[in-house]
Motif scaffolding. Structure first.
Motif, PDB file in Angstrom:
ATOM      1  N   SER A  17       0.899  -1.161   0.000  1.00 34.98           N
ATOM      2  CA  SER A  17       0.000   0.000   0.000  1.00 34.98           C
ATOM      3  C   SER A  17       0.932   1.203   0.000  1.00 34.98           C
ATOM      4  N   GLU A  18       0.465   2.312  -0.510  1.00 32.80           N
ATOM      5  CA  GLU A  18       1.332   3.487  -0.562  1.00 32.80           C
ATOM      6  C   GLU A  18       1.719   3.954   0.844  1.00 32.80           C
ATOM      7  N   ASP A  19       0.794   3.860   1.787  1.00 36.63           N
ATOM      8  CA  ASP A  19       1.102   4.252   3.168  1.00 36.63           C
ATOM      9  C   ASP A  19       2.191   3.366   3.765  1.00 36.63           C
ATOM     10  N   PHE A  20       2.076   2.061   3.542  1.00 42.01           N
ATOM     11  CA  PHE A  20       3.086   1.130   4.043  1.00 42.01           C
ATOM     12  C   PHE A  20       4.441   1.419   3.408  1.00 42.01           C
ATOM     13  N   GLN A  21       4.450   1.623   2.097  1.00 43.07           N
ATOM     14  CA  GLN A  21       5.701   1.926   1.384  1.00 43.07           C
ATOM     15  C   GLN A  21       6.347   3.183   1.946  1.00 43.07           C
ATOM     16  N   ASN A  22       5.555   4.238   2.135  1.00 41.09           N
ATOM     17  CA  ASN A  22       6.092   5.493   2.665  1.00 41.09           C
ATOM     18  C   ASN A  22       6.640   5.317   4.079  1.00 41.09           C
ATOM     19  N   GLU A  23       5.927   4.563   4.902  1.00 41.25           N
ATOM     20  CA  GLU A  23       6.368   4.315   6.279  1.00 41.25           C
ATOM     21  C   GLU A  23       7.716   3.577   6.304  1.00 41.25           C
ATOM     22  N   PHE A  24       7.854   2.597   5.426  1.00 41.89           N
ATOM     23  CA  PHE A  24       9.093   1.825   5.339  1.00 41.89           C
ATOM     24  C   PHE A  24      10.251   2.707   4.859  1.00 41.89           C
ATOM     25  N   ILE A  25      10.015   3.515   3.849  1.00 35.61           N
ATOM     26  CA  ILE A  25      11.058   4.416   3.331  1.00 35.61           C
ATOM     27  C   ILE A  25      11.493   5.395   4.421  1.00 35.61           C
ATOM     28  N   ILE A  26      10.544   5.952   5.160  1.00 41.39           N
ATOM     29  CA  ILE A  26      10.862   6.894   6.245  1.00 41.39           C
ATOM     30  C   ILE A  26      11.728   6.212   7.304  1.00 41.39           C
TER      31      ILE A  26
END
Length: 98
Positions: A49-58
């Motif tokens: 999910s885009e939220d999961f991807q962003n959280e992981f990148i952060i």
């Protein structure tokens, strides 16, 4: 969903790893001098999910910031994330534009 304590920097395989629901989420990298090249983002389809991807990148960028390294995002997804989130542009090496 993501806990910083779960993040593993596997320097033997040169990747950041996160194990979730028996799946491995990872960002592959190459380390040269004081720069880390983030080359590939791999998230299993059932976790994506885009939220999961962003959280992981952060989470990965925070770890890199603590290590005082510059980031060179060669992965399109990570470059797009940094373009959208200007607060991380200060982590790019001098002269690099994305």
């Amino acid at each position: 969903m993501i806990d910083a304590a779960e993040l593993i920097d596997n320097d033997f395989l040169r990747q950041y790893e996160l194990k979730i629901e028996d799946e491995l989420v990872k960002i592959e990298y190459s380390l040269q001098e004081r720069k880390i090249f983030l080359t590939k983002l791999i998230i299993p389809e059932n976790l994506f999910s885009e939220d999961f991807q962003n959280e992981f990148i952060i989470l990965v960028l925070k770890n890199i910031e603590e290590r005082n390294l510059s980031v060179v995002p060669t992965s399109p997804e990570i470059a797009k994330f940094i373009r959208k989130n200007r607060q991380y542009k200060s982590m790019l090496p001098v002269g690099l534009r994305i």
